[in-house]
Design an enzyme around this catalytic site. Structure first.
Site, mmCIF file in Angstrom:
data_model
loop_
_atom_site.group_PDB
_atom_site.id
_atom_site.type_symbol
_atom_site.label_atom_id
_atom_site.label_comp_id
_atom_site.label_asym_id
_atom_site.label_seq_id
_atom_site.Cartn_x
_atom_site.Cartn_y
_atom_site.Cartn_z
ATOM 1 N N GLU A 57 36.490 17.154 32.588
ATOM 2 C CA GLU A 57 35.552 17.438 33.916
ATOM 3 C C GLU A 57 34.363 18.501 33.376
ATOM 4 O O GLU A 57 33.092 18.299 33.809
ATOM 5 C CB GLU A 57 36.347 18.190 34.777
ATOM 6 C CG GLU A 57 37.073 17.380 35.770
ATOM 7 C CD GLU A 57 36.444 16.122 36.447
ATOM 8 O OE1 GLU A 57 35.295 16.513 36.692
ATOM 9 O OE2 GLU A 57 37.131 15.089 36.855
ATOM 10 N N TYR A 140 34.040 22.993 42.282
ATOM 11 C CA TYR A 140 34.057 21.569 41.971
ATOM 12 C C TYR A 140 35.023 21.131 41.009
ATOM 13 O O TYR A 140 36.103 20.455 40.988
ATOM 14 C CB TYR A 140 32.734 20.932 41.421
ATOM 15 C CG TYR A 140 33.042 19.480 40.798
ATOM 16 C CD1 TYR A 140 33.109 18.456 41.570
ATOM 17 C CD2 TYR A 140 32.934 19.297 39.478
ATOM 18 C CE1 TYR A 140 33.327 17.387 40.951
ATOM 19 C CE2 TYR A 140 33.498 18.049 38.772
ATOM 20 C CZ TYR A 140 33.628 17.250 39.721
ATOM 21 O OH TYR A 140 33.959 16.003 39.272
ATOM 22 N N ASP A 158 30.393 17.515 44.247
ATOM 23 C CA ASP A 158 29.329 17.677 43.460
ATOM 24 C C ASP A 158 28.179 17.001 44.040
ATOM 25 O O ASP A 158 28.269 16.485 45.193
ATOM 26 C CB ASP A 158 29.627 17.187 42.021
ATOM 27 C CG ASP A 158 29.856 15.635 41.878
ATOM 28 O OD1 ASP A 158 30.052 15.039 42.962
ATOM 29 O OD2 ASP A 158 30.123 15.309 40.638
#
Length: 396
Positions: A57, A140, A158
């Site tokens: 991520e 996020y 996002d």
């Protein structure tokens, strides 16, 4: 704002018509069925390890998926778990990250790893709120890791997901404003699948990446077009609402490729509190540098491909003052490189030079390096661009 606004609050505050529970259930079923059939096969989707999911991520921020894959595999080979990352040598860490850019991401990752080792006994925290306390992790990433690794019903909102939701619900909120995220999170808390929250978040990500794209969007091929208010009302060209970004500040730099009589190049390690911190570049001299001692003045020309006598003398004087070197400097640039940061746009004009002799030792943060040894140094993408450009034949 509460995490989950009521249907009435969404309607009254943002004119968002939330679906009925039956419609939400049908949407979840439809979206996840499509995801199960069409989902992208990505290495971080083959694990439930929160450490590996977190690494992916962070890498995926500001970077394309196809670029990330090789970096992800190499990173995990070098730092297979949180303890290895916490103990990482900074130069090795930056070298493994070299080319991905936005280097504060990897520095924050090491700090977060140290937090996990120090405060959580090396076990990655398993709740959204605890994950969000780690260095460099915002809403996020905390939502993505907690939903994918721990199956918690937390949204991962996002820009990609905001674009999808804007079109689904005709949300008249500017997605460029940071405060808007809370509106989309409120919507997500209504529609996220409680049983498969990680897959649900990833399904919306895939939808945004493959079908509900920023450009050339064709909602008629979407698996959830029946739920798409902007498609039904033929308003999809109006969404998402996004104000224009402020223009990036343009800064001009001179990159001076100085060689000594051995053919080695002068490299400078950037200061830790500057952009490209602790990485190596050729000397970079900002066009706007001003120093009464050196008589350095700002250049006003927009075209810096060729130096006149005055500019050439000023650069020579600056190099002598800062680096202790007398140089012969070419007037003709060997190339112009453009490099974009979040809020800055650098134009770099590369010039070759030869060191005649040294009036004193070079600064402690500088070294003479043969080009065959460049791969032993941590270079930012910018430095790689300058070097590549200097090796190409240009017609200027």
């Amino acid at each position: 704002m509460n995490k989950k606004l009521s249907r009435k609050e969404l309607k009254d505050k943002y004119d968002i018509d939330m679906w009925s529970e039956d419609k939400i259930a049908l949407f979840q079923t439809t979206l996840l069925k499509w995801y199960d059939q069409e989902k992208r096969d990505l290495p971080w989707r083959r694990t439930s390890d929160p450490y590996k999911i977190w690494i992916s991520e962070i890498m995926l921020q500001q970077t394309r998926v196809d670029t990330v894959i090789a970096y992800y595999i190499n990173f995990l080979e070098t730092f297979p778990d949180i303890n290895h990352l916490a103990e990482a040598d900074d130069d090795i860490l930056l070298k493994v990250w070299e080319g991905l850019g936005y280097y504060s991401r990897v520095r924050n990752m090491k700090e977060a790893a140290i937090q996990v080792v120090t405060h959580y006994n090396g076990i990655f925290p398993n709740s959204y709120e605890e994950i969000k306390k780690l260095k460099g992790i915002g809403p996020y990433t905390a939502g993505a890791v907690s939903s994918i690794a721990f199956q918690q019903a937390e949204p991962a909102v996002d820009g990609n997901l905001m674009r999808v939701l804007s079109r689904l619900f005709e949300i008249d909120v500017d997605i460029a404003k940071p405060a808007s995220r809370k509106v989309f999170e409120a919507v997500m808390y209504h529609i996220i699948d409680q049983n498969r929250p990680g897959d649900f978040n990833q399904a919306l990500m895939d939808l945004g990446a493959t079908i509900c794209t920023p450009k050339n969007y064709d909602p008629s091929i979407s698996p959830v077009k029946e739920f798409n208010a902007s498609y039904i009302n033929e308003t999809y060209l109006n969404y998402p609402i996004k104000s224009k970004k402020k223009k990036k500040k343009i800064v001009n730099y001179f990159a001076i490729l100085i060689q000594n009589d051995k053919g080695e190049y002068l490299l400078e390690k950037r200061h830790e509190d500057r952009l490209l911190a602790n990485m190596w570049t050729f000397p970079l001299i900002e066009e706007q540098v001003s120093s009464q001692d050196s008589g350095w003045k700002s250049f006003e020309d927009s075209d810096l491909y060729e130096l006149n006598d005055v500019k050439q003398d000023l650069l020579i004087k600056y190099v002598k003052q800062k680096y202790g070197l007398n140089i012969n400097l070419d007037k003709q640039s060997s190339g112009r490189i453009s490099h974009v940061f979040t809020h800055l746009h650098w134009n770099i004009y590369a010039y070759r030079a030869n060191a005649r002799n040294s009036i004193e030792a070079i600064p402690s943060n500088c070294e003479w390096v043969n080009e065959t040894k460049f791969d032993e140094y941590v270079f930012p993408v910018l430095q790689q661009k300058i070097w590549k450009s200097s090796q190409e034949i240009t017609l200027l």
